[in-house]
Design an enzyme around this catalytic site. Structure first.
Site, PDB file in Angstrom:
ATOM      1  N   GLY A 175     -23.109  19.029  -5.834  1.00  0.00           N
ATOM      2  CA  GLY A 175     -23.560  19.528  -4.525  1.00  0.00           C
ATOM      3  C   GLY A 175     -24.818  20.375  -4.685  1.00  0.00           C
ATOM      4  O   GLY A 175     -25.004  21.365  -3.954  1.00  0.00           O
ATOM      5  N   GLY A 226     -27.133  21.650  -1.741  1.00  0.00           N
ATOM      6  CA  GLY A 226     -26.588  22.499  -0.679  1.00  0.00           C
ATOM      7  C   GLY A 226     -27.175  23.911  -0.718  1.00  0.00           C
ATOM      8  O   GLY A 226     -27.923  24.260  -1.634  1.00  0.00           O
ATOM      9  N   GLY A 231     -16.106  27.163  -5.989  1.00  0.00           N
ATOM     10  CA  GLY A 231     -16.299  28.126  -4.896  1.00  0.00           C
ATOM     11  C   GLY A 231     -15.965  27.523  -3.543  1.00  0.00           C
ATOM     12  O   GLY A 231     -15.933  28.238  -2.541  1.00  0.00           O
ATOM     13  N   HIS A 291     -19.490  35.059   9.846  1.00  0.00           N
ATOM     14  CA  HIS A 291     -20.359  34.205   9.029  1.00  0.00           C
ATOM     15  C   HIS A 291     -21.384  33.499   9.903  1.00  0.00           C
ATOM     16  O   HIS A 291     -21.232  33.431  11.120  1.00  0.00           O
ATOM     17  CB  HIS A 291     -19.529  33.146   8.286  1.00  0.00           C
ATOM     18  CG  HIS A 291     -18.838  33.678   7.065  1.00  0.00           C
ATOM     19  ND1 HIS A 291     -17.617  34.307   7.132  1.00  0.00           N
ATOM     20  CD2 HIS A 291     -19.207  33.703   5.757  1.00  0.00           C
ATOM     21  CE1 HIS A 291     -17.258  34.680   5.919  1.00  0.00           C
ATOM     22  NE2 HIS A 291     -18.208  34.322   5.064  1.00  0.00           N
ATOM     23  N   LYS A 325     -21.023  27.560   9.295  1.00  0.00           N
ATOM     24  CA  LYS A 325     -19.755  27.536   8.541  1.00  0.00           C
ATOM     25  C   LYS A 325     -18.726  26.676   9.270  1.00  0.00           C
ATOM     26  O   LYS A 325     -18.558  26.789  10.479  1.00  0.00           O
ATOM     27  CB  LYS A 325     -19.231  28.964   8.333  1.00  0.00           C
ATOM     28  CG  LYS A 325     -18.017  28.998   7.433  1.00  0.00           C
ATOM     29  CD  LYS A 325     -17.778  30.363   6.846  1.00  0.00           C
ATOM     30  CE  LYS A 325     -16.502  30.404   6.010  1.00  0.00           C
ATOM     31  NZ  LYS A 325     -16.567  29.522   4.822  1.00  0.00           N
TER      32      LYS A 325
HETATM   33  P1  NAD Z   1     -23.694  23.128   2.160  1.00  0.00           P
HETATM   34  O1  NAD Z   1     -23.189  22.165   3.186  1.00  0.00           O
HETATM   35  O2  NAD Z   1     -25.058  23.712   2.304  1.00  0.00           O
HETATM   36  O3  NAD Z   1     -23.646  22.415   0.711  1.00  0.00           O
HETATM   37  C1  NAD Z   1     -22.652  21.516   0.284  1.00  0.00           C
HETATM   38  C2  NAD Z   1     -23.326  20.443  -0.565  1.00  0.00           C
HETATM   39  O4  NAD Z   1     -22.322  19.602  -1.140  1.00  0.00           O
HETATM   40  C3  NAD Z   1     -24.256  19.531   0.279  1.00  0.00           C
HETATM   41  O5  NAD Z   1     -25.510  19.367  -0.367  1.00  0.00           O
HETATM   42  C4  NAD Z   1     -23.479  18.229   0.348  1.00  0.00           C
HETATM   43  O6  NAD Z   1     -24.308  17.084   0.480  1.00  0.00           O
HETATM   44  C5  NAD Z   1     -22.767  18.274  -1.005  1.00  0.00           C
HETATM   45  N1  NAD Z   1     -21.666  17.325  -1.118  1.00  0.00           N
HETATM   46  C6  NAD Z   1     -20.774  16.939  -0.172  1.00  0.00           C
HETATM   47  N2  NAD Z   1     -19.944  15.992  -0.670  1.00  0.00           N
HETATM   48  C7  NAD Z   1     -20.310  15.798  -1.966  1.00  0.00           C
HETATM   49  C8  NAD Z   1     -19.852  14.955  -3.006  1.00  0.00           C
HETATM   50  N3  NAD Z   1     -18.838  14.099  -2.821  1.00  0.00           N
HETATM   51  N4  NAD Z   1     -20.470  15.010  -4.220  1.00  0.00           N
HETATM   52  C9  NAD Z   1     -21.505  15.863  -4.433  1.00  0.00           C
HETATM   53  N5  NAD Z   1     -21.992  16.670  -3.469  1.00  0.00           N
HETATM   54  C10 NAD Z   1     -21.404  16.638  -2.256  1.00  0.00           C
HETATM   55  O7  NAD Z   1     -22.595  24.264   2.065  1.00  0.00           O
HETATM   56  P2  NAD Z   1     -22.678  25.712   1.362  1.00  0.00           P
HETATM   57  O8  NAD Z   1     -23.043  26.754   2.357  1.00  0.00           O
HETATM   58  O9  NAD Z   1     -23.475  25.624   0.096  1.00  0.00           O
HETATM   59  O10 NAD Z   1     -21.139  25.935   1.021  1.00  0.00           O
HETATM   60  C11 NAD Z   1     -20.404  25.006   0.227  1.00  0.00           C
HETATM   61  C12 NAD Z   1     -18.973  25.519   0.041  1.00  0.00           C
HETATM   62  O11 NAD Z   1     -18.991  26.737  -0.681  1.00  0.00           O
HETATM   63  C13 NAD Z   1     -18.250  25.843   1.360  1.00  0.00           C
HETATM   64  O12 NAD Z   1     -16.881  25.469   1.199  1.00  0.00           O
HETATM   65  C14 NAD Z   1     -18.390  27.351   1.501  1.00  0.00           C
HETATM   66  O13 NAD Z   1     -17.383  27.945   2.268  1.00  0.00           O
HETATM   67  C15 NAD Z   1     -18.269  27.744   0.039  1.00  0.00           C
HETATM   68  N6  NAD Z   1     -18.828  29.065  -0.320  1.00  0.00           N
HETATM   69  C16 NAD Z   1     -18.112  29.794  -1.207  1.00  0.00           C
HETATM   70  C17 NAD Z   1     -18.599  30.998  -1.674  1.00  0.00           C
HETATM   71  C18 NAD Z   1     -17.832  31.720  -2.776  1.00  0.00           C
HETATM   72  O14 NAD Z   1     -18.259  32.790  -3.228  1.00  0.00           O
HETATM   73  N7  NAD Z   1     -16.712  31.171  -3.243  1.00  0.00           N
HETATM   74  C19 NAD Z   1     -19.821  31.487  -1.204  1.00  0.00           C
HETATM   75  C20 NAD Z   1     -20.554  30.713  -0.287  1.00  0.00           C
HETATM   76  C21 NAD Z   1     -20.044  29.491   0.138  1.00  0.00           C
END
Ligand code: NAD
Length: 266
Positions: free
Chosen positions: A7, A10, A97, A154, A158
């Site tokens: 990912g 993202g 995450g 958020h 989200k």
């Molecule tokens: P985002 O949508 O910007 O990014 C997600 C990425 O994953 C995208 O580029 C998407 O194309 C890609 N993706 C989807 N399916 C895929 C697959 N099968 N293979 C490879 N890539 C794939 O989202 P984001 O804001 O970066 O958040 C992503 C996740 O992380 C969410 O669940 C969010 O809640 C979580 N998050 C967690 C924390 C933490 O500290 N744990 C912090 C921020 C966000």
């Protein structure tokens, strides 16, 4: 240490590439995104806003997992479940995450963690993990006379609610009281709800703008109120925590770990 990012195009993925590139002893080993994503086929450095580094973003996670020491994963629940199975096969540390996983998907992580080290944390920041420890302690000290309410806000993009962090804070509060969160959580209030049930842990959710992540836990008693809160100013705190988790997990035996384990918070 060679770290891959699934990912990687993202919001978090790009931040992770920059963080790995800036961390001594770590190199960006590769990255994937979903089939058809515009980033696939482009240089991973350029996707993350850096100079090109000569590695192309691919859409096949199998090819990534065979050639790295650890993989960091902020994607979707479905993708994460598949990635955990690949991490188990390749015996590669998997730092997750992604939030919003179902109980069945979490069972999948537990199975994978029998074969490799997995760190699974709804929030990778030092501050929030410290907050979780404090919430558990305060819930334990105050007892049932204080009502516990958890508020989170958020950004408008989200897709899951309440946030994984809010649920994690709820779990910490429930653990402090010695109860199961599922039995006491009150997640939706609308219309004629009746009075608050004693012992409930309530959740309130706000969405808007570009808020990275605000969380507040309120302990409301008769005549006084305690509020513990954390505000994330930048996503970099999550990326820093995730890279630290990868460095830590690389040397751990198989198991399902949390950021508390990584940070030594007990
Ligand atoms: P985002 O949508 O910007 O990014 C997600 C990425 O994953 C995208 O580029 C998407 O194309 C890609 N993706 C989807 N399916 C895929 C697959 N099968 N293979 C490879 N890539 C794939 O989202 P984001 O804001 O970066 O958040 C992503 C996740 O992380 C969410 O669940 C969010 O809640 C979580 N998050 C967690 C924390 C933490 O500290 N744990 C912090 C921020 C966000």
């Amino acid at each position: 240490m060679r770290i891959g990012v699934v990912g990687c195009a993202g919001r978090m993925g790009q931040m992770l590439i920059r963080q790995i590139a800036a961390t001594e002893g770590c190199t960006v080993a590769g990255g994937t995104d979903r089939p058809g994503a515009p980033a696939v086929g482009r240089d991973i450095g350029a996707v993350a806003g850096l100079d090109p580094i000569g590695i192309t973003v691919i859409d096949d996670p199998v090819a990534l997992f065979v050639d790295v020491d650890a993989v960091i994963d902020f994607t979707t629940p479905e993708a994460t479940e598949r990635h955990a199975a690949l991490a188990a096969q390749a015996r590669v540390a998997h730092i997750i995450g992604t939030t919003g996983l179902s109980p069945a998907q979490i069972d999948g992580l537990k199975r994978a963690a029998q074969h490799t080290a997995i760190v699974f944390a709804p929030n990778m920041s030092l501050g929030v993990n410290l907050l979780m420890v404090l919430v558990e302690q305060v819930a334990k000290s105050l007892g049932p006379d204080f009502d516990i309410e958890i508020l989170e806000m958020h950004h408008r993009h989200k897709v899951d609610a309440p946030s994984g962090t809010a649920l994690g804070l709820g779990k910490a509060a429930a653990a402090g009281r010695g109860v199961d969160l599922d039995a006491v959580s009150d997640r939706v209030r609308d219309g004629h709800t009746g009075a608050r049930k004693p012992g409930d842990i309530g959740f309130a959710v706000l969405r808007g703008g570009d808020v990275v992540g605000d969380h507040m836990v309120v302990f409301a008693g008769e005549g006084e109120r305690i509020e513990l809160s954390h505000r994330a100013g930048s996503r970099q705190i999550f990326a820093k925590g995730a890279v630290r988790a990868a460095q830590w997990a690389h040397t751990q035996p198989p198991g399902l770990y949390s950021m508390r384990d990584v940070l030594g918070l007990g």
